[in-house]
Design a protein around this motif. Sequence first.
Motif, PDB file in Angstrom:
ATOM      1  N   ILE A   6       4.135  -4.406 -18.312  1.00 32.11           N
ATOM      2  CA  ILE A   6       5.540  -3.983 -18.354  1.00 32.11           C
ATOM      3  C   ILE A   6       6.072  -4.181 -19.765  1.00 32.11           C
ATOM      4  CG2 ILE A   6       7.860  -4.422 -17.458  1.00 32.11           C
ATOM      5  CD1 ILE A   6       6.481  -5.423 -14.892  1.00 32.11           C
ATOM      6  N   ARG A   7       6.631  -3.149 -20.294  1.00 32.26           N
ATOM      7  CA  ARG A   7       7.163  -3.165 -21.666  1.00 32.26           C
ATOM      8  C   ARG A   7       8.606  -3.643 -21.660  1.00 32.26           C
ATOM      9  NH1 ARG A   7       3.783  -0.650 -24.962  1.00 32.26           N
ATOM     10  NH2 ARG A   7       5.377  -0.429 -26.533  1.00 32.26           N
ATOM     11  N   LYS A   8       9.059  -4.040 -22.831  1.00 36.03           N
ATOM     12  CA  LYS A   8      10.463  -4.459 -22.977  1.00 36.03           C
ATOM     13  C   LYS A   8      11.392  -3.256 -23.046  1.00 36.03           C
ATOM     14  CE  LYS A   8       9.515  -8.798 -23.080  1.00 36.03           C
ATOM     15  NZ  LYS A   8       9.514  -9.451 -21.805  1.00 36.03           N
ATOM     16  N   GLN A   9      10.912  -2.173 -23.681  1.00 37.04           N
ATOM     17  CA  GLN A   9      11.711  -0.957 -23.773  1.00 37.04           C
ATOM     18  C   GLN A   9      10.801   0.253 -23.899  1.00 37.04           C
ATOM     19  OE1 GLN A   9      14.051  -1.744 -27.287  1.00 37.04           O
ATOM     20  NE2 GLN A   9      12.732  -0.490 -28.552  1.00 37.04           N
ATOM     21  N   TYR A  10      11.349   1.407 -23.554  1.00 41.87           N
ATOM     22  CA  TYR A  10      10.629   2.671 -23.617  1.00 41.87           C
ATOM     23  C   TYR A  10      10.350   3.031 -25.077  1.00 41.87           C
ATOM     24  CZ  TYR A  10       9.868   7.717 -23.313  1.00 41.87           C
ATOM     25  OH  TYR A  10       9.359   8.979 -23.439  1.00 41.87           O
ATOM     26  N   VAL A  11       9.131   3.476 -25.340  1.00 44.44           N
ATOM     27  CA  VAL A  11       8.780   3.968 -26.677  1.00 44.44           C
ATOM     28  C   VAL A  11       8.258   5.398 -26.557  1.00 44.44           C
ATOM     29  CG1 VAL A  11       8.289   1.687 -27.657  1.00 44.44           C
ATOM     30  CG2 VAL A  11       6.446   2.973 -26.587  1.00 44.44           C
ATOM     31  N   SER A  12       8.509   6.187 -27.562  1.00 46.40           N
ATOM     32  CA  SER A  12       8.107   7.596 -27.526  1.00 46.40           C
ATOM     33  C   SER A  12       6.694   7.830 -28.047  1.00 46.40           C
ATOM     34  CB  SER A  12       9.097   8.433 -28.326  1.00 46.40           C
ATOM     35  OG  SER A  12       9.108   8.009 -29.676  1.00 46.40           O
ATOM     36  N   SER A  13       6.020   6.801 -28.548  1.00 48.05           N
ATOM     37  CA  SER A  13       4.711   6.988 -29.174  1.00 48.05           C
ATOM     38  C   SER A  13       3.658   7.555 -28.212  1.00 48.05           C
ATOM     39  CB  SER A  13       4.217   5.677 -29.788  1.00 48.05           C
ATOM     40  OG  SER A  13       4.153   4.667 -28.816  1.00 48.05           O
ATOM     41  N   PHE A  14       3.735   7.213 -26.919  1.00 44.81           N
ATOM     42  CA  PHE A  14       2.768   7.767 -25.959  1.00 44.81           C
ATOM     43  C   PHE A  14       2.920   9.285 -25.884  1.00 44.81           C
ATOM     44  CE2 PHE A  14       3.224   3.407 -24.317  1.00 44.81           C
ATOM     45  CZ  PHE A  14       1.901   3.036 -24.312  1.00 44.81           C
ATOM     46  N   ALA A  15       4.144   9.744 -25.749  1.00 48.19           N
ATOM     47  CA  ALA A  15       4.395  11.183 -25.666  1.00 48.19           C
ATOM     48  C   ALA A  15       4.015  11.871 -26.970  1.00 48.19           C
ATOM     49  CB  ALA A  15       5.857  11.452 -25.327  1.00 48.19           C
ATOM     50  N   VAL A  38      10.503   1.615 -17.916  1.00 46.24           N
ATOM     51  CA  VAL A  38      11.594   0.930 -18.619  1.00 46.24           C
ATOM     52  C   VAL A  38      12.445   1.914 -19.428  1.00 46.24           C
ATOM     53  CG1 VAL A  38      10.490  -1.327 -18.654  1.00 46.24           C
ATOM     54  CG2 VAL A  38      10.060   0.270 -20.533  1.00 46.24           C
ATOM     55  N   ALA A  39      12.322   3.192 -19.109  1.00 36.92           N
ATOM     56  CA  ALA A  39      13.152   4.200 -19.777  1.00 36.92           C
ATOM     57  C   ALA A  39      14.617   3.976 -19.413  1.00 36.92           C
ATOM     58  CB  ALA A  39      12.715   5.598 -19.366  1.00 36.92           C
ATOM     59  N   PRO A  40      15.520   4.305 -20.320  1.00 36.45           N
ATOM     60  CA  PRO A  40      16.947   4.085 -20.032  1.00 36.45           C
ATOM     61  C   PRO A  40      17.521   4.998 -18.959  1.00 36.45           C
ATOM     62  CG  PRO A  40      16.653   5.093 -22.197  1.00 36.45           C
ATOM     63  CD  PRO A  40      15.292   4.795 -21.677  1.00 36.45           C
ATOM     64  N   THR A  98       0.867  -1.171   0.000  1.00 39.51           N
ATOM     65  CA  THR A  98       0.000   0.000   0.000  1.00 39.51           C
ATOM     66  C   THR A  98       0.910   1.229   0.000  1.00 39.51           C
ATOM     67  OG1 THR A  98      -1.770  -1.148   1.170  1.00 39.51           O
ATOM     68  CG2 THR A  98      -1.800   1.254   1.253  1.00 39.51           C
ATOM     69  N   GLY A  99       0.779   2.046  -1.026  1.00 42.34           N
ATOM     70  CA  GLY A  99       1.617   3.225  -1.179  1.00 42.34           C
ATOM     71  C   GLY A  99       1.734   3.570  -2.648  1.00 42.34           C
ATOM     72  N   TYR A 100       2.869   4.120  -3.029  1.00 42.72           N
ATOM     73  CA  TYR A 100       3.031   4.474  -4.438  1.00 42.72           C
ATOM     74  C   TYR A 100       4.464   4.272  -4.915  1.00 42.72           C
ATOM     75  CZ  TYR A 100       4.522   9.053  -2.559  1.00 42.72           C
ATOM     76  OH  TYR A 100       5.144  10.066  -1.866  1.00 42.72           O
ATOM     77  N   ILE A 101       4.535   4.100  -6.216  1.00 42.21           N
ATOM     78  CA  ILE A 101       5.808   4.095  -6.938  1.00 42.21           C
ATOM     79  C   ILE A 101       5.776   5.358  -7.777  1.00 42.21           C
ATOM     80  CG2 ILE A 101       7.184   2.977  -8.724  1.00 42.21           C
ATOM     81  CD1 ILE A 101       5.785   0.391  -8.083  1.00 42.21           C
ATOM     82  N   VAL A 102       6.793   6.164  -7.685  1.00 41.42           N
ATOM     83  CA  VAL A 102       6.868   7.370  -8.511  1.00 41.42           C
ATOM     84  C   VAL A 102       8.202   7.352  -9.236  1.00 41.42           C
ATOM     85  CG1 VAL A 102       7.788   8.831  -6.651  1.00 41.42           C
ATOM     86  CG2 VAL A 102       6.580   9.892  -8.554  1.00 41.42           C
ATOM     87  N   ASN A 103       8.150   7.658 -10.506  1.00 42.34           N
ATOM     88  CA  ASN A 103       9.397   7.691 -11.261  1.00 42.34           C
ATOM     89  C   ASN A 103       9.512   8.985 -12.049  1.00 42.34           C
ATOM     90  OD1 ASN A 103       7.446   6.873 -13.226  1.00 42.34           O
ATOM     91  ND2 ASN A 103       9.084   6.134 -14.507  1.00 42.34           N
ATOM     92  N   THR A 104      10.742   9.413 -12.216  1.00 38.62           N
ATOM     93  CA  THR A 104      11.050  10.602 -12.991  1.00 38.62           C
ATOM     94  C   THR A 104      12.062  10.196 -14.039  1.00 38.62           C
ATOM     95  OG1 THR A 104      10.725  11.957 -11.021  1.00 38.62           O
ATOM     96  CG2 THR A 104      11.873  12.990 -12.873  1.00 38.62           C
ATOM     97  N   ILE A 105      11.764  10.526 -15.283  1.00 40.24           N
ATOM     98  CA  ILE A 105      12.654  10.137 -16.376  1.00 40.24           C
ATOM     99  C   ILE A 105      12.956  11.346 -17.251  1.00 40.24           C
ATOM    100  CG2 ILE A 105      11.713   7.795 -16.414  1.00 40.24           C
ATOM    101  CD1 ILE A 105      10.376   8.581 -19.138  1.00 40.24           C
ATOM    102  N   PHE A 106      13.976  11.187 -18.062  1.00 33.73           N
ATOM    103  CA  PHE A 106      14.211  12.123 -19.143  1.00 33.73           C
ATOM    104  C   PHE A 106      13.806  11.374 -20.400  1.00 33.73           C
ATOM    105  CE2 PHE A 106      16.474  14.497 -22.368  1.00 33.73           C
ATOM    106  CZ  PHE A 106      16.135  15.784 -22.012  1.00 33.73           C
TER     107      PHE A 106
END
Length: 163
Positions: A127-136, A86-88, A33-41
């Motif tokens: 969970i994806r295999k790798q980050y994709v830019s299509s969402f953005a 899964v961003a680098p 119970t809580g959260y996962i927060v991530n920050t990516i470039f």
Amino acid sequence: MNLPSGEIVEENLDLGSIDMEGLLKKLVDISFTGYIVNTIFGYAGVEEGALLFKKGELAGSFFEYANFGIVVFGNDAVAQVFNSLVAPRGVVDIVALSGQQVDLVVAFNDRLKVMVRFKKSELLGLIRKQYVSSFAQRTLSGVISENESRKTVLKKFGLSELG
């Protein structure tokens, strides 16, 4: 988006060096119970996403494109957060909250609420295999084209350094 401070479980985990599937599986298994927060470039600069859990089930989500001030909430944000995990380049924090705190976060930010219940296998399947830019690209298509057209107009008038 502001989330309550709670008990920090893990801080500044490097996305490039963790087993995200294993981490999420563990959190679901222990009824986190809580959260996962991530920050990516990412594609659009700084991007931040969060998944809120209550007793191991997904309760809420948001994803923010900080450079544009655009936030996606709830069901629409879930896939974007899983993509960003899964961003680098990026970091993840895991913060434990009480069930009441999670309820309050969702109650005061109704748009965060995830309306679909995911089974453990479905959640891990996101969970994806790798980050994709299509969402953005899809989310920011109107904003980016507006900015590009603004630059074109300024360039016409010899004011390109203002853009």
